[in-house]
Motif scaffolding. Structure first.
Motif, PDB file in Angstrom:
ATOM      1  N   TYR A 187     -17.248 104.167  46.248  1.00 27.24           N
ATOM      2  CA  TYR A 187     -16.564 102.580  45.836  1.00 27.24           C
ATOM      3  C   TYR A 187     -17.285 101.513  46.730  1.00 27.24           C
ATOM      4  O   TYR A 187     -16.680 100.336  46.874  1.00 27.24           O
ATOM      5  CB  TYR A 187     -14.997 102.527  46.549  1.00 27.24           C
ATOM      6  CG  TYR A 187     -14.088 103.743  45.931  1.00 27.24           C
ATOM      7  CD1 TYR A 187     -14.415 104.099  44.483  1.00 27.24           C
ATOM      8  CD2 TYR A 187     -13.353 104.510  46.750  1.00 27.24           C
ATOM      9  CE1 TYR A 187     -13.436 105.056  43.937  1.00 27.24           C
ATOM     10  CE2 TYR A 187     -12.639 105.707  46.109  1.00 27.24           C
ATOM     11  CZ  TYR A 187     -12.695 105.664  44.668  1.00 27.24           C
ATOM     12  OH  TYR A 187     -11.937 106.974  44.201  1.00 27.24           O
ATOM     13  N   ARG A 216      -9.847  97.612  47.702  1.00 24.83           N
ATOM     14  CA  ARG A 216      -9.822  98.970  47.103  1.00 24.83           C
ATOM     15  C   ARG A 216      -9.214  99.843  48.020  1.00 24.83           C
ATOM     16  O   ARG A 216      -8.610 100.787  47.643  1.00 24.83           O
ATOM     17  CB  ARG A 216     -11.559  99.327  46.897  1.00 24.83           C
ATOM     18  CG  ARG A 216     -11.862 100.725  46.958  1.00 24.83           C
ATOM     19  CD  ARG A 216     -11.010 101.475  45.684  1.00 24.83           C
ATOM     20  NE  ARG A 216     -11.534 101.110  44.288  1.00 24.83           N
ATOM     21  CZ  ARG A 216     -11.156 101.839  43.070  1.00 24.83           C
ATOM     22  NH1 ARG A 216     -10.181 102.275  43.191  1.00 24.83           N
ATOM     23  NH2 ARG A 216     -11.469 101.330  41.917  1.00 24.83           N
ATOM     24  N   ASP A 268     -17.253  98.036  45.288  1.00 24.20           N
ATOM     25  CA  ASP A 268     -16.011  97.538  45.237  1.00 24.20           C
ATOM     26  C   ASP A 268     -15.547  96.442  46.255  1.00 24.20           C
ATOM     27  O   ASP A 268     -16.190  96.413  47.203  1.00 24.20           O
ATOM     28  CB  ASP A 268     -14.806  98.273  45.119  1.00 24.20           C
ATOM     29  CG  ASP A 268     -14.941  99.262  43.643  1.00 24.20           C
ATOM     30  OD1 ASP A 268     -15.581  98.797  42.836  1.00 24.20           O
ATOM     31  OD2 ASP A 268     -14.102  99.979  43.549  1.00 24.20           O
ATOM     32  N   ALA A 306     -13.112 106.119  40.750  1.00 23.74           N
ATOM     33  CA  ALA A 306     -14.320 105.401  40.860  1.00 23.74           C
ATOM     34  C   ALA A 306     -14.283 104.153  39.965  1.00 23.74           C
ATOM     35  O   ALA A 306     -14.119 104.290  38.825  1.00 23.74           O
ATOM     36  CB  ALA A 306     -15.569 105.879  41.310  1.00 23.74           C
ATOM     37  N   SER A 307     -14.739 103.135  40.308  1.00 26.30           N
ATOM     38  CA  SER A 307     -14.948 101.707  39.479  1.00 26.30           C
ATOM     39  C   SER A 307     -16.198 102.019  38.756  1.00 26.30           C
ATOM     40  O   SER A 307     -17.051 102.698  39.001  1.00 26.30           O
ATOM     41  CB  SER A 307     -15.206 100.471  40.140  1.00 26.30           C
ATOM     42  OG  SER A 307     -14.090 100.331  41.010  1.00 26.30           O
TER      43      SER A 307
END
Length: 296
Positions: free
Chosen positions: A273, A280, A276, A294-295
């Protein structure tokens, strides 16, 4: 026009301030405390002294508890028992959401209505508009007694779930304590560097006020579960965080408040991450990291 009477049980610093404020606002006020002498000045000012909790409950339709903990509140409620029937109990004792729900069940079992209160103020603030008290529980009881409760602080009814006020109270206090942790560390660094903290304090205040603007944006990120940022991502913050520890070590300052934050940021970066935003970290606190996606 005669104002409604009020009973206050518990005369610690907060309870005493609550009773004094009711009394000064013209509400006939009955008080009770396990150590009776704590009521002496209030009685001298016109308050009634109840001989026991039952007599205290009999004196008013609005019964306010401000005691040490929820166990003490539960004991008082049990002692008052059926005497509470038809009355409203307002519990301003700090506790957990589940404790509030349990006491609500007890109070309703005695035929009374329950309001749990989260006091967002220190005792000297009681009676001022700057003070805030969060309420949850019986909405009809809040509507009926709002004008009376208004003399204590700005009242904010947040939910019919009796546990919500306690939840909000503890969440807000956790934000405060976290902020103060950073303030403690900053002042320790400045003090050990030989600089007057009174000279540096205003800089902290100005900086924190500016940074508070991210709270609403962060809340939107959490609700949307979207943490992409092009401003200051976790990887960059994780990269510079060792500098805080090196500088603190040089100054002889402990890093107790920084270490948990460092661990969480490193954990987030390791989980993928790094791109982010700092928000987060909320998802790592909220549920096991392995369950967080996860983004993109």
């Amino acid at each position: 026009m005669n104002k409604p009477s009020v009973t206050v049980l518990g005369l610690g610093l907060l309870g005493h301030a609550v009773a004094r404020t009711f009394l000064d606002a013209g509400h006939p006020t009955t008080v009770w405390n396990r150590t009776a002498a704590k009521a002496d000045d209030l009685v001298a000012a016109g308050a009634g002294r109840a001989a026991d909790p039952v007599a205290a409950a009999q004196a008013s339709d609005l019964v306010v508890l401000v005691v040490l903990d929820q166990a003490a509140a539960g004991e008082l409620l049990a002692a008052m028992g059926e005497t509470l029937a038809g009355r409203t109990v307002v519990n301003l004792t700090n506790g957990t959401p589940e404790q509030a729900r349990e006491l609500d069940t007890v109070v309703r079992g005695f035929g009374a209505r329950y309001l749990d209160g989260g006091v967002m103020a220190v005792p000297p603030m009681i009676g001022s508009r700057e003070a805030l008290i969060l309420y949850s529980g019986a909405a009809d009881a809040f509507a009926e007694h709002r004008a009376t409760l208004d003399v204590l602080a700005t009242p904010d009814f947040v939910d019919t779930d009796p546990g919500t006020a306690a939840l909000y109270d503890l969440a807000l206090l956790s934000a405060m304590y976290g902020m103060f942790g950073g303030v403690y560390h900053a002042l320790a660094m400045i003090s050990n560097a030989g600089i007057k903290t009174t000279e540096f304090g205003p800089r902290i205040e100005t900086w924190l006020q500016a940074m508070l603007s991210v709270v609403r944006e962060g809340a939107e990120e959490v609700d949307s579960d979207h943490f992409a940022t092009d401003v200051s991502n976790l990887a960059m913050n994780d990269l510079i965080f060792p500098n805080f520890f090196a500088a603190s070590e040089e100054l002889g300052v402990r890093t107790d408040f920084l270490e948990p934050h460092r661990r969480l940021m490193a954990e987030a970066v390791a989980a993928g991450y790094g791109g982010d935003s700092l928000m987060r970290v909320v998802t790592l606190l909220r549920r096991p990291p392995g369950n967080v996606s996860a983004s993109d």
